[in-house]
Design an enzyme around this catalytic site. Structure first.
Site, PDB file in Angstrom:
ATOM      1  CG  HIS A  40      -1.696   1.201   1.373  1.00 41.28           C
ATOM      2  ND1 HIS A  40      -2.694   1.708   0.496  1.00 41.28           N
ATOM      3  CD2 HIS A  40      -1.212   2.381   2.194  1.00 41.28           C
ATOM      4  CE1 HIS A  40      -3.080   2.912   1.188  1.00 41.28           C
ATOM      5  NE2 HIS A  40      -2.309   3.303   2.247  1.00 41.28           N
ATOM      6  CD  GLU A  41       1.991   3.794   3.717  1.00 41.78           C
ATOM      7  OE1 GLU A  41       2.241   4.713   3.137  1.00 41.78           O
ATOM      8  OE2 GLU A  41       0.755   3.444   4.383  1.00 41.78           O
ATOM      9  CB  ILE A  42       5.411   0.366  -2.639  1.00 43.62           C
ATOM     10  CG1 ILE A  42       6.607   0.191  -1.402  1.00 43.62           C
ATOM     11  CG2 ILE A  42       5.812   0.676  -3.976  1.00 43.62           C
ATOM     12  CD1 ILE A  42       7.098  -1.414  -1.546  1.00 43.62           C
TER      13      ILE A  42
END
Length: 71
Positions: A40-42
């Protein structure tokens, strides 16, 4: 898009490579919730919003639902 959501498929296990603050390459294996969070963060760093993942037809339906809720 508050009030609109959909399931997003992600890998259960991943290996990521990154650089630390000193420029050294690091590798990390993760699984479960941690793997989902990394993915998600990437995606966020790459500028990808979750609404770009479903098919075009499903995306259009979700957008219409959001527009109706916002009206």
């Amino acid at each position: 898009m508050p009030g609109v959501n959909d399931e997003v498929e992600r890998h259960a296990r991943i290996r990521i490579r990154c650089q630390d603050v000193y420029g050294n390459m690091q590798t990390e294996d993760s699984d479960g919730l941690r793997a989902v969070c990394h993915q998600h963060e990437i995606e966020q760093l790459d500028g990808m919003f979750w609404i770009g993942r479903p098919s075009r037809l499903k995306r259009e339906r979700l957008i219409k639902r959001f527009e109706k809720m916002s009206a």
